[in-house]
Design a protein around this motif. Structure first.
Motif, PDB file in Angstrom:
ATOM      1  N   GLN A 131     -25.924  12.878  -1.869  1.00  0.00           N
ATOM      2  CA  GLN A 131     -24.900  12.079  -2.564  1.00  0.00           C
ATOM      3  C   GLN A 131     -23.601  12.150  -1.775  1.00  0.00           C
ATOM      4  OE1 GLN A 131     -25.946  10.474  -5.174  1.00  0.00           O
ATOM      5  NE2 GLN A 131     -24.098   9.600  -6.061  1.00  0.00           N
ATOM      6  N   VAL A 132     -22.917  11.029  -1.712  1.00  0.00           N
ATOM      7  CA  VAL A 132     -21.633  10.941  -1.010  1.00  0.00           C
ATOM      8  C   VAL A 132     -20.626  10.318  -1.951  1.00  0.00           C
ATOM      9  CG1 VAL A 132     -20.409   9.858   0.902  1.00  0.00           C
ATOM     10  CG2 VAL A 132     -22.704  10.767   1.266  1.00  0.00           C
ATOM     11  N   GLN A 133     -19.443  10.861  -1.977  1.00  0.00           N
ATOM     12  CA  GLN A 133     -18.358  10.312  -2.797  1.00  0.00           C
ATOM     13  C   GLN A 133     -17.239   9.837  -1.878  1.00  0.00           C
ATOM     14  OE1 GLN A 133     -19.378  13.745  -3.472  1.00  0.00           O
ATOM     15  NE2 GLN A 133     -21.028  12.818  -4.663  1.00  0.00           N
ATOM     16  N   LEU A 134     -16.703   8.683  -2.209  1.00  0.00           N
ATOM     17  CA  LEU A 134     -15.629   8.086  -1.426  1.00  0.00           C
ATOM     18  C   LEU A 134     -14.443   7.796  -2.329  1.00  0.00           C
ATOM     19  CD1 LEU A 134     -17.799   5.417   0.452  1.00  0.00           C
ATOM     20  CD2 LEU A 134     -17.227   7.708   1.240  1.00  0.00           C
ATOM     21  N   LEU A 135     -13.251   8.062  -1.840  1.00  0.00           N
ATOM     22  CA  LEU A 135     -12.050   7.799  -2.625  1.00  0.00           C
ATOM     23  C   LEU A 135     -10.994   7.197  -1.718  1.00  0.00           C
ATOM     24  CD1 LEU A 135     -10.569   8.011  -5.327  1.00  0.00           C
ATOM     25  CD2 LEU A 135      -9.770  10.278  -4.599  1.00  0.00           C
ATOM     26  N   GLU A 136     -10.626   5.948  -2.008  1.00  0.00           N
ATOM     27  CA  GLU A 136      -9.602   5.279  -1.231  1.00  0.00           C
ATOM     28  C   GLU A 136      -8.222   5.526  -1.830  1.00  0.00           C
ATOM     29  OE1 GLU A 136     -13.218   2.465  -1.497  1.00  0.00           O
ATOM     30  OE2 GLU A 136     -12.036   3.740  -2.820  1.00  0.00           O
ATOM     31  N   SER A 137      -7.219   5.534  -0.968  1.00  0.00           N
ATOM     32  CA  SER A 137      -5.837   5.672  -1.425  1.00  0.00           C
ATOM     33  C   SER A 137      -4.924   5.028  -0.398  1.00  0.00           C
ATOM     34  CB  SER A 137      -5.465   7.145  -1.613  1.00  0.00           C
ATOM     35  OG  SER A 137      -5.577   7.857  -0.396  1.00  0.00           O
ATOM     36  N   GLY A 138      -3.676   4.834  -0.771  1.00  0.00           N
ATOM     37  CA  GLY A 138      -2.681   4.321   0.165  1.00  0.00           C
ATOM     38  C   GLY A 138      -2.288   2.876  -0.042  1.00  0.00           C
ATOM     39  N   GLY A 139      -2.925   2.197  -0.989  1.00  0.00           N
ATOM     40  CA  GLY A 139      -2.570   0.815  -1.229  1.00  0.00           C
ATOM     41  C   GLY A 139      -1.204   0.692  -1.880  1.00  0.00           C
ATOM     42  N   GLY A 140      -0.730  -0.548  -1.993  1.00  0.00           N
ATOM     43  CA  GLY A 140       0.561  -0.785  -2.622  1.00  0.00           C
ATOM     44  C   GLY A 140       1.016  -2.208  -2.405  1.00  0.00           C
ATOM     45  N   GLY A 141       2.249  -2.472  -2.801  1.00  0.00           N
ATOM     46  CA  GLY A 141       2.847  -3.780  -2.630  1.00  0.00           C
ATOM     47  C   GLY A 141       3.860  -3.770  -1.508  1.00  0.00           C
ATOM     48  N   VAL A 142       3.709  -4.682  -0.560  1.00  0.00           N
ATOM     49  CA  VAL A 142       4.614  -4.745   0.576  1.00  0.00           C
ATOM     50  C   VAL A 142       4.947  -6.194   0.900  1.00  0.00           C
ATOM     51  CG1 VAL A 142       3.756  -2.593   1.602  1.00  0.00           C
ATOM     52  CG2 VAL A 142       2.714  -4.774   2.244  1.00  0.00           C
ATOM     53  N   GLN A 143       5.940  -6.377   1.764  1.00  0.00           N
ATOM     54  CA  GLN A 143       6.301  -7.714   2.210  1.00  0.00           C
ATOM     55  C   GLN A 143       5.533  -8.071   3.482  1.00  0.00           C
ATOM     56  OE1 GLN A 143      10.600  -7.630   2.618  1.00  0.00           O
ATOM     57  NE2 GLN A 143      10.858  -8.235   0.477  1.00  0.00           N
ATOM     58  N   PRO A 144       5.434  -9.348   3.781  1.00  0.00           N
ATOM     59  CA  PRO A 144       4.773  -9.754   5.037  1.00  0.00           C
ATOM     60  C   PRO A 144       5.433  -9.085   6.236  1.00  0.00           C
ATOM     61  CG  PRO A 144       5.088 -11.657   3.630  1.00  0.00           C
ATOM     62  CD  PRO A 144       5.820 -10.520   2.971  1.00  0.00           C
ATOM     63  N   GLY A 145       4.593  -8.660   7.170  1.00  0.00           N
ATOM     64  CA  GLY A 145       5.082  -7.974   8.355  1.00  0.00           C
ATOM     65  C   GLY A 145       5.114  -6.475   8.249  1.00  0.00           C
ATOM     66  N   ALA A 146       4.960  -5.961   7.038  1.00  0.00           N
ATOM     67  CA  ALA A 146       5.003  -4.511   6.827  1.00  0.00           C
ATOM     68  C   ALA A 146       3.678  -3.863   7.227  1.00  0.00           C
ATOM     69  CB  ALA A 146       5.314  -4.214   5.366  1.00  0.00           C
ATOM     70  N   SER A 147       3.663  -2.549   7.141  1.00  0.00           N
ATOM     71  CA  SER A 147       2.465  -1.767   7.478  1.00  0.00           C
ATOM     72  C   SER A 147       2.061  -0.890   6.303  1.00  0.00           C
ATOM     73  CB  SER A 147       2.737  -0.870   8.696  1.00  0.00           C
ATOM     74  OG  SER A 147       3.046  -1.623   9.837  1.00  0.00           O
TER      75      SER A 147
ATOM     76  N   PHE B 214      -9.420   6.380   8.195  1.00  0.00           N
ATOM     77  CA  PHE B 214      -8.165   5.692   7.972  1.00  0.00           C
ATOM     78  C   PHE B 214      -8.277   4.219   8.356  1.00  0.00           C
ATOM     79  CE2 PHE B 214      -5.945   9.570   7.210  1.00  0.00           C
ATOM     80  CZ  PHE B 214      -6.478  10.503   8.080  1.00  0.00           C
ATOM     81  N   LEU B 215      -7.477   3.413   7.702  1.00  0.00           N
ATOM     82  CA  LEU B 215      -7.317   2.019   8.081  1.00  0.00           C
ATOM     83  C   LEU B 215      -5.809   1.768   8.194  1.00  0.00           C
ATOM     84  CD1 LEU B 215      -8.561  -0.773   8.646  1.00  0.00           C
ATOM     85  CD2 LEU B 215      -8.296  -1.273   6.205  1.00  0.00           C
ATOM     86  N   GLN B 216      -5.325   1.727   9.434  1.00  0.00           N
ATOM     87  CA  GLN B 216      -3.919   1.427   9.678  1.00  0.00           C
ATOM     88  C   GLN B 216      -3.768  -0.079   9.747  1.00  0.00           C
ATOM     89  OE1 GLN B 216      -1.137   3.506  10.033  1.00  0.00           O
ATOM     90  NE2 GLN B 216       0.002   1.583  10.058  1.00  0.00           N
ATOM     91  N   MET B 217      -2.947  -0.622   8.861  1.00  0.00           N
ATOM     92  CA  MET B 217      -2.772  -2.071   8.768  1.00  0.00           C
ATOM     93  C   MET B 217      -1.337  -2.412   9.145  1.00  0.00           C
ATOM     94  SD  MET B 217      -4.929  -2.886   5.300  1.00  0.00           S
ATOM     95  CE  MET B 217      -3.714  -2.166   4.239  1.00  0.00           C
ATOM     96  N   ASN B 218      -1.181  -3.125  10.248  1.00  0.00           N
ATOM     97  CA  ASN B 218       0.143  -3.544  10.713  1.00  0.00           C
ATOM     98  C   ASN B 218       0.271  -5.058  10.613  1.00  0.00           C
ATOM     99  OD1 ASN B 218       0.718  -0.846  11.418  1.00  0.00           O
ATOM    100  ND2 ASN B 218      -0.122  -1.125  13.479  1.00  0.00           N
ATOM    101  N   HIS B 219       1.510  -5.522  10.642  1.00  0.00           N
ATOM    102  CA  HIS B 219       1.784  -6.963  10.596  1.00  0.00           C
ATOM    103  C   HIS B 219       1.016  -7.623   9.448  1.00  0.00           C
ATOM    104  CE1 HIS B 219       3.716  -6.357  14.430  1.00  0.00           C
ATOM    105  NE2 HIS B 219       2.602  -5.882  14.944  1.00  0.00           N
ATOM    106  N   LEU B 220       1.130  -7.045   8.281  1.00  0.00           N
ATOM    107  CA  LEU B 220       0.376  -7.557   7.129  1.00  0.00           C
ATOM    108  C   LEU B 220       0.811  -8.972   6.790  1.00  0.00           C
ATOM    109  CD1 LEU B 220       0.241  -4.305   5.045  1.00  0.00           C
ATOM    110  CD2 LEU B 220      -1.744  -5.697   5.657  1.00  0.00           C
ATOM    111  N   GLU B 221      -0.185  -9.750   6.365  1.00  0.00           N
ATOM    112  CA  GLU B 221       0.016 -11.145   5.992  1.00  0.00           C
ATOM    113  C   GLU B 221      -0.337 -11.316   4.519  1.00  0.00           C
ATOM    114  OE1 GLU B 221      -2.658 -13.091   8.639  1.00  0.00           O
ATOM    115  OE2 GLU B 221      -1.494 -12.608  10.448  1.00  0.00           O
ATOM    116  N   ILE B 222       0.192 -12.386   3.928  1.00  0.00           N
ATOM    117  CA  ILE B 222      -0.101 -12.644   2.521  1.00  0.00           C
ATOM    118  C   ILE B 222      -1.609 -12.738   2.297  1.00  0.00           C
ATOM    119  CG2 ILE B 222       0.108 -14.372   0.696  1.00  0.00           C
ATOM    120  CD1 ILE B 222       2.948 -14.922   1.728  1.00  0.00           C
ATOM    121  N   GLU B 223      -2.318 -13.263   3.292  1.00  0.00           N
ATOM    122  CA  GLU B 223      -3.772 -13.418   3.173  1.00  0.00           C
ATOM    123  C   GLU B 223      -4.511 -12.086   3.183  1.00  0.00           C
ATOM    124  OE1 GLU B 223      -1.809 -16.982   4.263  1.00  0.00           O
ATOM    125  OE2 GLU B 223      -1.817 -15.075   5.342  1.00  0.00           O
ATOM    126  N   ASP B 224      -3.829 -10.993   3.527  1.00  0.00           N
ATOM    127  CA  ASP B 224      -4.460  -9.670   3.495  1.00  0.00           C
ATOM    128  C   ASP B 224      -4.495  -9.083   2.089  1.00  0.00           C
ATOM    129  OD1 ASP B 224      -2.743  -8.987   6.567  1.00  0.00           O
ATOM    130  OD2 ASP B 224      -4.852  -9.532   6.323  1.00  0.00           O
TER     131      ASP B 224
END
Length: 116
Positions: free
Chosen positions: A1-17, A80-90
């Motif tokens: 059995q494997v357990q996964l837990l995501e974290s780090g999401g939130g609300g940001v403006q376009p272009g943020a990381s 990890f998933l490093q997300m840069n230059h975020l767009e509204i479509e993300d």
């Protein structure tokens, strides 16, 4: 059995990381691949990228290549998933997936909202 837990999401403006974290526990040694998927509002789940645990090979969806980076800390069983230059479509719920020995596991997701 494997357990996964995501974290780090939130609300940001376009272009943020943002950096998402997937904490993995359980029989992690059996997992060959770790994936990131996203599910935009009103749409199905979409592939974001993957890391092959045996050799660290990484691949990305075309829509995120050059903006997103996947990495892992094996000692801490974390991906990890490093997300840069975020767009509204993300804007989406982002999920971590572990795959191996004929089984796959999903986390519960973390919401990322990109808006101006």
């Amino acid at each position: 059995q494997v357990q996964l837990l995501e974290s780090g999401g939130g609300g940001v403006q376009p272009g943020a990381s943002l950096r998402l974290t997937c904490s993995v526990s359980g029989r992690t040694a059996d997992m060959d691949y770790m994936y990131w998927y996203c599910q935009p509002p009103g749409k199905g789940r979409e592939y974001v990228g993957e890391i092959r645990r045996s050799d660290g090979h990484i691949d990305y969806a075309k829509s995120v290549k050059g903006r997103f980076t996947i990495s892992e800390d094996n000692a801490k069983n974390t991906v990890f998933l490093q997300m840069n230059h975020l767009e509204i479509e993300d804007t989406a719920v982002y999920y971590c997936n572990a795959d191996g020995v004929g089984k796959e596991y999903w986390g519960t997701g973390t919401q990322v909202t990109v808006s101006s």
